[in-house]
Design a protein around this motif. Structure first.
Motif, PDB file in Angstrom:
ATOM      1  N   LEU A 291       0.819  -1.219   0.000  1.00  0.00           N
ATOM      2  CA  LEU A 291       0.000   0.000   0.000  1.00  0.00           C
ATOM      3  C   LEU A 291       0.849   1.262   0.000  1.00  0.00           C
ATOM      4  N   SER A 292       2.090   1.149   0.464  1.00  0.00           N
ATOM      5  CA  SER A 292       2.955   2.338   0.476  1.00  0.00           C
ATOM      6  C   SER A 292       3.217   2.844  -0.941  1.00  0.00           C
ATOM      7  N   TYR A 293       3.152   1.949  -1.955  1.00  0.00           N
ATOM      8  CA  TYR A 293       3.307   2.397  -3.356  1.00  0.00           C
ATOM      9  C   TYR A 293       2.179   3.355  -3.728  1.00  0.00           C
ATOM     10  N   LEU A 294       0.990   3.099  -3.133  1.00  0.00           N
ATOM     11  CA  LEU A 294      -0.218   3.782  -3.581  1.00  0.00           C
ATOM     12  C   LEU A 294      -0.514   5.059  -2.802  1.00  0.00           C
ATOM     13  N   THR A 295       0.213   5.242  -1.689  1.00  0.00           N
ATOM     14  CA  THR A 295      -0.123   6.336  -0.771  1.00  0.00           C
ATOM     15  C   THR A 295       0.099   7.712  -1.382  1.00  0.00           C
ATOM     16  N   GLU A 296       1.119   7.819  -2.223  1.00  0.00           N
ATOM     17  CA  GLU A 296       1.436   9.116  -2.823  1.00  0.00           C
ATOM     18  C   GLU A 296       0.231   9.674  -3.589  1.00  0.00           C
ATOM     19  N   ALA A 297      -0.386   8.811  -4.409  1.00  0.00           N
ATOM     20  CA  ALA A 297      -1.546   9.258  -5.203  1.00  0.00           C
ATOM     21  C   ALA A 297      -2.837   9.225  -4.381  1.00  0.00           C
ATOM     22  N   ASN A 298      -2.822   8.473  -3.268  1.00  0.00           N
ATOM     23  CA  ASN A 298      -4.033   8.331  -2.438  1.00  0.00           C
ATOM     24  C   ASN A 298      -3.700   8.594  -0.972  1.00  0.00           C
ATOM     25  N   PRO A 299      -3.496   9.860  -0.604  1.00  0.00           N
ATOM     26  CA  PRO A 299      -3.063  10.168   0.765  1.00  0.00           C
ATOM     27  C   PRO A 299      -4.017   9.664   1.854  1.00  0.00           C
ATOM     28  N   THR A 300      -5.314   9.466   1.492  1.00  0.00           N
ATOM     29  CA  THR A 300      -6.284   8.979   2.499  1.00  0.00           C
ATOM     30  C   THR A 300      -5.901   7.607   3.053  1.00  0.00           C
ATOM     31  N   LEU A 301      -5.066   6.862   2.303  1.00  0.00           N
ATOM     32  CA  LEU A 301      -4.639   5.542   2.787  1.00  0.00           C
ATOM     33  C   LEU A 301      -3.911   5.634   4.131  1.00  0.00           C
ATOM     34  N   ARG A 302      -3.369   6.814   4.410  1.00  0.00           N
ATOM     35  CA  ARG A 302      -2.666   6.991   5.691  1.00  0.00           C
ATOM     36  C   ARG A 302      -3.623   6.861   6.870  1.00  0.00           C
ATOM     37  N   ASN A 303      -4.943   7.046   6.629  1.00  0.00           N
ATOM     38  CA  ASN A 303      -5.938   6.939   7.709  1.00  0.00           C
ATOM     39  C   ASN A 303      -6.274   5.491   8.062  1.00  0.00           C
ATOM     40  N   LEU A 304      -5.845   4.570   7.199  1.00  0.00           N
ATOM     41  CA  LEU A 304      -6.287   3.181   7.362  1.00  0.00           C
ATOM     42  C   LEU A 304      -5.541   2.476   8.492  1.00  0.00           C
ATOM     43  N   LYS A 305      -6.305   1.922   9.436  1.00  0.00           N
ATOM     44  CA  LYS A 305      -5.702   1.102  10.505  1.00  0.00           C
ATOM     45  C   LYS A 305      -5.674  -0.334   9.997  1.00  0.00           C
ATOM     46  N   LEU A 306      -4.490  -0.782   9.602  1.00  0.00           N
ATOM     47  CA  LEU A 306      -4.382  -2.112   8.989  1.00  0.00           C
ATOM     48  C   LEU A 306      -4.811  -3.217   9.942  1.00  0.00           C
ATOM     49  N   THR A 307      -4.574  -3.028  11.233  1.00  0.00           N
ATOM     50  CA  THR A 307      -4.939  -4.080  12.196  1.00  0.00           C
ATOM     51  C   THR A 307      -6.461  -4.241  12.295  1.00  0.00           C
ATOM     52  N   GLU A 308      -7.199  -3.190  11.916  1.00  0.00           N
ATOM     53  CA  GLU A 308      -8.668  -3.311  11.893  1.00  0.00           C
ATOM     54  C   GLU A 308      -9.165  -3.798  10.533  1.00  0.00           C
ATOM     55  N   PHE A 309      -8.428  -3.433   9.488  1.00  0.00           N
ATOM     56  CA  PHE A 309      -8.820  -3.814   8.121  1.00  0.00           C
ATOM     57  C   PHE A 309      -8.559  -5.307   7.874  1.00  0.00           C
ATOM     58  N   VAL A 310      -7.493  -5.837   8.467  1.00  0.00           N
ATOM     59  CA  VAL A 310      -7.132  -7.259   8.275  1.00  0.00           C
ATOM     60  C   VAL A 310      -7.686  -8.071   9.443  1.00  0.00           C
ATOM     61  N   ASP A 311      -8.452  -9.112   9.124  1.00  0.00           N
ATOM     62  CA  ASP A 311      -8.987  -9.994  10.163  1.00  0.00           C
ATOM     63  C   ASP A 311      -8.630 -11.445   9.834  1.00  0.00           C
ATOM     64  N   ASN A 312      -7.528 -11.912  10.425  1.00  0.00           N
ATOM     65  CA  ASN A 312      -7.088 -13.299  10.202  1.00  0.00           C
ATOM     66  C   ASN A 312      -7.711 -14.269  11.211  1.00  0.00           C
ATOM     67  N   SER A 313      -8.579 -13.752  12.089  1.00  0.00           N
ATOM     68  CA  SER A 313      -9.051 -14.575  13.223  1.00  0.00           C
ATOM     69  C   SER A 313      -9.866 -15.793  12.786  1.00  0.00           C
ATOM     70  N   TYR A 314     -10.605 -15.659  11.680  1.00  0.00           N
ATOM     71  CA  TYR A 314     -11.450 -16.792  11.251  1.00  0.00           C
ATOM     72  C   TYR A 314     -10.586 -17.920  10.699  1.00  0.00           C
ATOM     73  N   LEU A 315      -9.556 -17.562   9.923  1.00  0.00           N
ATOM     74  CA  LEU A 315      -8.631 -18.593   9.427  1.00  0.00           C
ATOM     75  C   LEU A 315      -7.909 -19.260  10.597  1.00  0.00           C
ATOM     76  N   LYS A 316      -7.533 -18.464  11.596  1.00  0.00           N
ATOM     77  CA  LYS A 316      -6.850 -19.016  12.788  1.00  0.00           C
ATOM     78  C   LYS A 316      -7.746 -20.050  13.475  1.00  0.00           C
ATOM     79  N   ARG A 317      -9.029 -19.716  13.591  1.00  0.00           N
ATOM     80  CA  ARG A 317      -9.969 -20.652  14.245  1.00  0.00           C
ATOM     81  C   ARG A 317     -10.089 -21.938  13.433  1.00  0.00           C
ATOM     82  N   VAL A 318     -10.119 -21.793  12.097  1.00  0.00           N
ATOM     83  CA  VAL A 318     -10.196 -22.995  11.246  1.00  0.00           C
ATOM     84  C   VAL A 318      -8.937 -23.848  11.448  1.00  0.00           C
ATOM     85  N   GLU A 319      -7.795 -23.177  11.500  1.00  0.00           N
ATOM     86  CA  GLU A 319      -6.522 -23.925  11.659  1.00  0.00           C
ATOM     87  C   GLU A 319      -6.462 -24.641  13.006  1.00  0.00           C
ATOM     88  N   GLN A 320      -7.099 -24.061  14.021  1.00  0.00           N
ATOM     89  CA  GLN A 320      -7.059 -24.665  15.365  1.00  0.00           C
ATOM     90  C   GLN A 320      -8.103 -25.762  15.569  1.00  0.00           C
TER      91      GLN A 320
END
Length: 324
Positions: A291-320
């Motif tokens: 995403l850092s490639y895209l930030t220059e043309a899209n400064p709003t990307l700086r507002n994105l909290k990646l830890t909220e946007f990415v949710d690996n918890s369901y895959l983790k539950r499947v793996e467990q």
């Protein structure tokens, strides 16, 4: 006695159809969109065609929905899940859409593909290269590759063609443009002569695959359904990766991407089945770099909290889960 027997048969038939109706009713309907037909979709095709959605109580309709349309359909609630560009989803999320990435499939193997007579970077100077819309994945990957091979933005003319990879390949085939950044599978399948001038992976250009996206509100209201969807996708991958199912996997491939070229099919199998991870987690650090490639043309990307946007918890539950 005969009348009793026929009554029993009628009762059994009615009971049987009632059972069928109940089991059909029990299936939760979901619509899963994906952005384009390409060989990296095999795990999704297998999951659907081999009944893994159904096994998890889901009646899935799997449909092609190109790019921006797919994200919009997801936000509008017309799709429950969408396998599409994580960059445009991240951008939409940064602007306030409640999208989350639940898993990330394999990256497309982007290459700078040129007409057979364009053998060197020097040959490409002054020529036209077809790209996706400005701001799309292939657009930024194109810029990164051109920069890595030593071409500045003024050295080539970038021609925008939206509507997915097939449209860009068609522009290339017509001879209107000299280069395109995409995967080689469509060229091989359509037997279009081409030359690979550069490879994104070899040049160290980070590319993220498409992500399985949902809206946060849908996820929060349907946690069990999301878990079953992720479980179905993992089961589909496990089945596809089992060497004894190879012929069946290639048959499914052929249904979506017909080819009589066995070496092409072997290569697709190696790239998109053998080498894929069983649990397609989204790597937050890789996503940050991408995403850092895209930030220059899209400064709003700086507002994105990646830890909220990415949710690996369901895959983790499947793996467990036992037996996973």
């Amino acid at each position: 006695g005969v009348r009793m027997l026929s009554l029993m048969i009628v009762a059994l038939v009615i009971f049987g159809s009632a059972l069928q109706a109940v089991s059909a009713e029990k299936l939760d309907r979901i619509r899963v969109g994906y952005s384009s037909i390409s060989s990296s979709r095999i795990a999704l095709w297998v999951t659907n065609d081999m009944g893994f959605f159904k096994k998890n109580g889901l009646a899935a309709e799997v449909i092609v929905t190109p790019g921006v349309q797919g994200t919009q359909a997801l936000i509008a609630g017309e799709l429950q899940f969408y396998l599409g560009g994580v960059d445009s989803a991240a951008l939409a999320a940064a602007r306030g859409s409640d999208l989350v990435a639940l898993a990330t499939a394999e990256p497309i193997e982007y290459k700078l593909i040129t007409q057979p007579n364009v053998k060197t970077v020097k040959d490409l100077k002054g020529k036209k290269i077809v790209v996706d819309r400005v701001g799309g994945t292939s657009y930024y990957v194109s810029l990164q590759i051109l920069e890595k091979v030593g071409l500045k933005s003024g050295d080539v003319e970038l021609v925008q063609v939206g509507g997915g990879g097939n449209q860009r390949v068609a522009a290339f085939k017509s001879g209107v443009v000299s280069g395109v950044v995409t995967a080689t599978d469509r060229f091989e399948q359509l037997k279009i002569p081409y030359h690979v001038l550069a490879d994104a992976m070899e040049l160290g250009v980070k590319v993220m695959g498409n992500s399985y996206l949902a809206t946060r509100s849908f996820r929060d209201q349907n946690k069990d359904l999301v878990l079953r969807t992720m479980r179905a996708l993992v089961q589909g991958r496990r089945w596809a990766k089992d060497p004894k199912n190879r012929q069946e996997v290639l048959r499914i491939y052929n249904r979506y991407l017909p080819s009589t070229d066995s070496s092409f099919m072997d290569r697709q199998y190696r790239q998109n089945v053998e080498s894929i991870p069983l649990y397609p987690y989204t790597n937050v650090e890789d996503l940050r770099i991408f995403l850092s490639y895209l930030t220059e043309a899209n400064p709003t990307l700086r507002n994105l909290k990646l830890t909220e946007f990415v949710d690996n918890s369901y895959l983790k539950r499947v793996e467990q889960e036992p037996g996973s």
